[in-house]
Design an enzyme around this catalytic site. Structure first.
Site, PDB file in Angstrom:
ATOM      1  N   TYR A 138       7.634  -5.384   4.614  1.00  0.00           N
ATOM      2  CA  TYR A 138       8.277  -4.459   3.679  1.00  0.00           C
ATOM      3  C   TYR A 138       9.355  -5.276   2.975  1.00  0.00           C
ATOM      4  CZ  TYR A 138      11.233  -0.754   1.845  1.00  0.00           C
ATOM      5  OH  TYR A 138      11.990   0.030   1.008  1.00  0.00           O
ATOM      6  N   ASP A 159       4.096  -3.430   1.572  1.00  0.00           N
ATOM      7  CA  ASP A 159       4.798  -3.116   0.329  1.00  0.00           C
ATOM      8  C   ASP A 159       5.620  -4.344  -0.059  1.00  0.00           C
ATOM      9  OD1 ASP A 159       6.315  -2.181  -1.737  1.00  0.00           O
ATOM     10  OD2 ASP A 159       7.302  -0.583  -0.613  1.00  0.00           O
TER      11      ASP A 159
END
Length: 523
Positions: A151, A191
């Site tokens: 992330y 992500d």
């Protein structure tokens, strides 16, 4: 074998959406998504308060990393189906600075059989702790390949530019060393928080901003350099290779502006892999139809068999999961069943009933000639300490005294009302009329103050607007404003042309500061 990545925007968040609000666990979600290995990002919870129902999912091993300081933020997790594979090694963080769970040494200091290794070089301890303090990366070693879940920090301008630079640099160096020095195959999912090319955004102003804002240009150049066929490239963008020209392949939308219905989004979630894994790739795609977050899941499917070789023969099937697994976490270990829990509860209750009550202790001390001394700090006594009969009498006396007090207050109020009526009788009718009129006017004035105003109407559709607050740091932070409530998309050519037939479902250009609207409405 399906490897799936999903930024859930809070581990509990998917259960607020249909159809997951009808499900009881992540196991049912994973079954619905047909996923074998799942990487979730933005857990937004702390290690100490992470619920067991999310930490332990039947049939899966799980691995988590959490932010060390900031609460309710970041966090990455992996769920691995036990009958598909069990990794031989697992690490949290990029730099190797974090301690191995249950041990007194860090990953960089761990024995070879515990660490994946090939950590970034020339990073001092302070910087390494800084990079890995936010719970942004987990690595799992499946023998055939190393799976990295990330992330990455969002591009929020200059505020955290130095942190982003340090994180991206360390991540790239770790990947590069694993490939070039360790001769390892790599899959990276998660992500990344960066769009790569113009095809990856619906808002073409994003591309213009890149040329104007150095920090945006820098982060996008980082991912372009990471991806092949760049001269510096290391990984392939498998999702884009499978769908090279597909437009609208977005993975993230602005929920505040309701841009998902119009697919006005960006593609910032990726499935990346080294070229030597490409023959094993069966498919890679997004799941735009899956609700549950401001992101949708993305996945990578590996073939069960290639050129007569079975995938399962190349994957690790360890007897015990690595130390990072929640299977080794005492808080999630199923040590007691519900029967033993009730046995423990009943024994506690029995001991409590057999022990002398506080009133019995006081009586005993009084009969022995000593008076009990109670300090002010301990003057609050548990109601359960009173015997049932005595407790009922005490509660009844409290209720009686309460109603007696209410009666006295009511009588006093009635007396006051009688006096008021007598005074009014002595006034003439005109004075009474003026008093009543004044009270009505005052009441209407207060109603106007406290009643909610109808929102302004947008100029493009003459529809009630949406009320929002500026959250971006700057001179306008915290200011309120109104915009068209329709989803963001293609803007209508003439936002004032309300007489034309409204065939455009998208947001018009209307915008007004709340302070300006209130000032104008007073005129």
């Amino acid at each position: 074998m399906r490897i799936l990545s999903w930024n859930v925007n809070g581990i509990q968040n998917p259960f607020n959406y249909f159809p997951w609000n009808k499900k009881n666990s992540y196991k049912e979600i994973f079954q619905e998504l047909q996923a074998d290995v799942i990487c979730v990002q933005e857990l937004k919870m702390q290690k100490d308060s992470f619920p067991q129902q999310y930490a332990v999912v039947e049939g899966f091993d799980s691995y988590f990393t959490f932010p060390k300081i900031r609460k309710g933020y970041s966090g990455v997790g992996f769920y691995v189906k036990k009958d598909v594979a069990i990794p031989v090694k697992a690490e949290e963080g990029i730099t190797g600075i974090l301690p191995v769970r249950g041990q007194k040494y860090s990953y960089s200091e761990a024995p070879e059989h515990e660490k994946i290794g090939f950590f970034p070089k020339d990073i001092d301890r302070k910087t390494a702790n800084w990079i890995d303090s936010e719970g942004r990366c987990i690595l799992l070693d499946f023998q055939m390949f190393i799976l990295i879940g990330v992330y990455c920090p969002v591009n929020s301008g200059e505020n955290r530019l130095e942190y982003r630079r340090a994180f991206y640099k360390a991540l790239r160096e770790r990947i590069e060393r694993l490939i070039k020095e360790g001769n390892r195959k790599i899959i990276l999912v998660g992500d990344v928080n960066i769009l790569c090319n113009p095809i990856d955004t619906a808002d073409q102003k994003d591309i213009i901003r890149e040329s104007l804002i150095p920090s945006i240009m820098e982060s996008r150049q980082w991912i372009r350099d990471l991806l092949l066929p760049s001269r510096l490239g290391l990984l392939l963008d498998i999702g884009r290779i499978q769908h090279p020209t597909r437009k609208g392949m977005f993975t993230c939308w602005n929920t505040r502006l309701n841009t998902r219905p119009t697919n006005y989004g960006t593609r910032i979630d990726y499935t990346l892999a080294t070229p030597d894994l490409l023959p094993w790739v069966q498919d890679a795609d997004i799941m735009a139809e899956v609700m549950g977050s401001d992101h949708c899941p993305v996945y990578l499917d590996l073939k069960e068999e290639y050129e007569g070789k079975k995938l399962s023969n190349f994957l690790s099937h360890s007897k015990e999961p690595p130390l990072l697994s929640t299977a080794h976490h005492s808080a999630y270990r199923p040590s007691k069943n519900i029967h033993s829990m009730f046995q423990h509860f009943n024994s506690m209750k029995k001991n409590k009933n057999n022990s002398p009550t506080q009133s019995e202790n006081v009586s005993a001390s009084a009969s022995s000639g000593s008076s009990p001394t109670v300090s002010r700090a301990n003057s609050v006594i548990d109601v359960d300490a009173y015997p049932p009969e005595k407790r009922r009498r005490k509660e009844q006396s409290k209720l009686l005294s309460f109603f007696a007090k209410q009666k006295e207050e009511k009588e006093e109020t009635n007396k006051t009302e009688d006096v008021s009526i007598e005074v009014l009788d002595n006034n003439n009718e005109s004075d009474i009329g003026l008093t009543v009129k004044k009270k009505v006017e005052n009441g209407n004035a207060w109603k106007q103050i406290f009643s909610e105003r109808a929102p302004p109407l947008c100029e493009g559709h003459k529809e009630p607007c949406k009320y929002l607050t500026v959250r971006k740091p700057g001179i306008n932070y915290g200011r309120k404003f109104w915009i068209c409530a329709r989803p963001v998309g293609e803007l209508i050519k003439n936002s004032n042309a309300v007489s034309e037939e409204d065939t455009q479902p998208f947001q018009c250009r209307f915008f007004i500061w709340d302070s300006d609207w209130r000032a104008n409405s007073k005129d």
